[in-house]
Design a protein around this motif. Structure first.
Motif, PDB file in Angstrom:
ATOM      1  N   GLU A  57      22.420  19.737   9.801  1.00 36.08           N
ATOM      2  CA  GLU A  57      20.976  19.585   9.612  1.00 36.08           C
ATOM      3  C   GLU A  57      20.760  18.367   8.737  1.00 36.08           C
ATOM      4  N   GLY A  58      19.704  17.619   9.023  1.00 35.10           N
ATOM      5  CA  GLY A  58      19.381  16.453   8.214  1.00 35.10           C
ATOM      6  C   GLY A  58      18.052  16.620   7.509  1.00 35.10           C
ATOM      7  N   HIS A  59      17.997  16.170   6.255  1.00 35.84           N
ATOM      8  CA  HIS A  59      16.783  16.305   5.459  1.00 35.84           C
ATOM      9  C   HIS A  59      16.573  15.039   4.632  1.00 35.84           C
ATOM     10  N   THR A  60      15.302  14.698   4.429  1.00 35.86           N
ATOM     11  CA  THR A  60      14.948  13.641   3.481  1.00 35.86           C
ATOM     12  C   THR A  60      14.111  14.288   2.387  1.00 35.86           C
ATOM     13  N   ILE A  61      14.333  13.833   1.172  1.00 32.23           N
ATOM     14  CA  ILE A  61      13.644  14.413   0.021  1.00 32.23           C
ATOM     15  C   ILE A  61      13.158  13.277  -0.870  1.00 32.23           C
ATOM     16  N   GLU A  62      11.932  13.378  -1.342  1.00 37.53           N
ATOM     17  CA  GLU A  62      11.424  12.412  -2.309  1.00 37.53           C
ATOM     18  C   GLU A  62      11.678  12.950  -3.709  1.00 37.53           C
ATOM     19  N   ALA A  63      12.272  12.113  -4.550  1.00 40.68           N
ATOM     20  CA  ALA A  63      12.574  12.548  -5.917  1.00 40.68           C
ATOM     21  C   ALA A  63      12.737  11.347  -6.830  1.00 40.68           C
ATOM     22  N   LEU A  64      12.374  11.535  -8.061  1.00 41.77           N
ATOM     23  CA  LEU A  64      12.542  10.498  -9.067  1.00 41.77           C
ATOM     24  C   LEU A  64      14.016  10.310  -9.400  1.00 41.77           C
ATOM     25  N   HIS A  65      14.755  11.411  -9.440  1.00 46.62           N
ATOM     26  CA  HIS A  65      16.183  11.375  -9.754  1.00 46.62           C
ATOM     27  C   HIS A  65      16.967  11.960  -8.587  1.00 46.62           C
ATOM     28  N   ALA A  66      17.788  11.135  -7.974  1.00 50.54           N
ATOM     29  CA  ALA A  66      18.553  11.576  -6.803  1.00 50.54           C
ATOM     30  C   ALA A  66      19.467  12.750  -7.142  1.00 50.54           C
ATOM     31  N   TRP A  67      20.103  12.728  -8.297  1.00 52.44           N
ATOM     32  CA  TRP A  67      21.046  13.783  -8.647  1.00 52.44           C
ATOM     33  C   TRP A  67      20.364  15.147  -8.698  1.00 52.44           C
ATOM     34  N   GLU A  68      19.133  15.197  -9.209  1.00 59.42           N
ATOM     35  CA  GLU A  68      18.415  16.469  -9.253  1.00 59.42           C
ATOM     36  C   GLU A  68      18.081  16.960  -7.848  1.00 59.42           C
ATOM     37  N   ALA A  69      17.680  16.038  -6.985  1.00 64.61           N
ATOM     38  CA  ALA A  69      17.344  16.401  -5.608  1.00 64.61           C
ATOM     39  C   ALA A  69      18.577  16.916  -4.865  1.00 64.61           C
ATOM     40  N   PRO A  81       0.836  -1.209   0.000  1.00 65.14           N
ATOM     41  CA  PRO A  81       0.000   0.000   0.000  1.00 65.14           C
ATOM     42  C   PRO A  81       0.868   1.255   0.000  1.00 65.14           C
ATOM     43  N   PRO A  82       0.408   2.313  -0.664  1.00 61.00           N
ATOM     44  CA  PRO A  82       1.224   3.530  -0.764  1.00 61.00           C
ATOM     45  C   PRO A  82       1.706   4.071   0.582  1.00 61.00           C
ATOM     46  N   GLN A  83       0.838   4.159   1.579  1.00 60.78           N
ATOM     47  CA  GLN A  83       1.261   4.726   2.849  1.00 60.78           C
ATOM     48  C   GLN A  83       2.331   3.879   3.511  1.00 60.78           C
ATOM     49  N   GLU A  84       2.219   2.577   3.395  1.00 63.59           N
ATOM     50  CA  GLU A  84       3.235   1.681   3.959  1.00 63.59           C
ATOM     51  C   GLU A  84       4.575   1.894   3.251  1.00 63.59           C
ATOM     52  N   PHE A  85       4.520   2.058   1.945  1.00 63.26           N
ATOM     53  CA  PHE A  85       5.724   2.331   1.164  1.00 63.26           C
ATOM     54  C   PHE A  85       6.362   3.651   1.605  1.00 63.26           C
ATOM     55  N   PHE A  86       5.540   4.727   1.698  1.00 60.89           N
ATOM     56  CA  PHE A  86       6.049   6.044   2.109  1.00 60.89           C
ATOM     57  C   PHE A  86       6.666   5.984   3.500  1.00 60.89           C
ATOM     58  N   ASP A  87       5.988   5.286   4.414  1.00 63.45           N
ATOM     59  CA  ASP A  87       6.498   5.181   5.785  1.00 63.45           C
ATOM     60  C   ASP A  87       7.846   4.459   5.823  1.00 63.45           C
ATOM     61  N   ALA A  88       7.955   3.383   5.049  1.00 67.23           N
ATOM     62  CA  ALA A  88       9.214   2.623   5.009  1.00 67.23           C
ATOM     63  C   ALA A  88      10.334   3.464   4.406  1.00 67.23           C
ATOM     64  N   GLN A  89      10.038   4.171   3.324  1.00 62.62           N
ATOM     65  CA  GLN A  89      11.040   5.025   2.685  1.00 62.62           C
ATOM     66  C   GLN A  89      11.516   6.110   3.653  1.00 62.62           C
ATOM     67  N   GLU A  90      10.568   6.718   4.379  1.00 64.58           N
ATOM     68  CA  GLU A  90      10.928   7.775   5.328  1.00 64.58           C
ATOM     69  C   GLU A  90      11.753   7.211   6.485  1.00 64.58           C
ATOM     70  N   ARG A  91      11.382   6.052   6.970  1.00 64.78           N
ATOM     71  CA  ARG A  91      12.112   5.419   8.075  1.00 64.78           C
ATOM     72  C   ARG A  91      13.565   5.128   7.660  1.00 64.78           C
ATOM     73  N   ILE A  92      13.751   4.587   6.481  1.00 66.95           N
ATOM     74  CA  ILE A  92      15.096   4.257   5.987  1.00 66.95           C
ATOM     75  C   ILE A  92      15.916   5.534   5.773  1.00 66.95           C
ATOM     76  N   ALA A  93      15.339   6.511   5.067  1.00 69.34           N
ATOM     77  CA  ALA A  93      16.053   7.763   4.773  1.00 69.34           C
ATOM     78  C   ALA A  93      16.364   8.525   6.060  1.00 69.34           C
ATOM     79  N   SER A  94      15.416   8.573   6.978  1.00 65.82           N
ATOM     80  CA  SER A  94      15.642   9.271   8.250  1.00 65.82           C
ATOM     81  C   SER A  94      16.761   8.616   9.047  1.00 65.82           C
ATOM     82  N   GLY A  95      16.808   7.297   9.027  1.00 68.86           N
ATOM     83  CA  GLY A  95      17.877   6.576   9.724  1.00 68.86           C
ATOM     84  C   GLY A  95      19.245   6.925   9.172  1.00 68.86           C
ATOM     85  N   ARG A  96      19.332   7.011   7.855  1.00 69.40           N
ATOM     86  CA  ARG A  96      20.597   7.369   7.209  1.00 69.40           C
ATOM     87  C   ARG A  96      21.037   8.778   7.604  1.00 69.40           C
TER      88      ARG A  96
END
Length: 144
Positions: free
Chosen positions: A85-97, A54-69
């Protein structure tokens, strides 16, 4: 010389070397670090309405992993006495983000890892680092 340094992290061992380098540079120059981890967007499928996750489960997992890093980088920087400062960003292309994050934070340096792929493998896989080097307007230090 450097006052704002962006350090992208994907949690890999080679990225840990780049983090150590960024922390040392920031400490030497009295700079502030901006750690960033890029999250993948949800893989919406136009073909099927059935999604394995499910989308929310996916978003939560992505945020948990990125936040941990990011938290790991912030903790390492703080242990060295470097503001971060730490930030997480959602992006299709990491290099652009990464480039947008550097611009948004008025960075004067990006320190990032290279996985060292060469030849045909690098051509096929591409390289986020190479794309940042090509398109970024601030200096990029590549750590291997």
């Amino acid at each position: 010389m450097f006052k704002r340094i962006v350090i992208p992290t994907d949690g890999s061992d080679i990225t840990a070397k780049a983090v150590d380098t960024a922390i040392a540079l920031a400490k030497f120059h009295g700079a502030k670090l901006y750690a960033v981890s890029v999250k993948e967007p949800f893989p919406y499928s136009a073909v099927s309405e059935m999604q394995p996750t499910p989308p929310q489960e996916f978003f939560d997992a992505q945020e948990r992993i990125a936040s941990g890093r990011v938290k790991a980088v912030v903790a390492a920087a703080e242990a060295a006495g470097v503001p971060c400062e730490g930030h997480t960003i959602e992006a299709l292309h990491a290099w652009e983000a990464i480039i947008e994050h550097a611009d948004r934070n008025q960075a004067d340096l990006v320190v990032m890892a290279s996985h060292g792929r060469r030849g045909f493998q690098a051509l096929l896989l591409g390289s986020e680092t190479q794309k940042v080097l090509t398109h970024c307007t601030v200096p990029v230090l590549v750590v291997r």
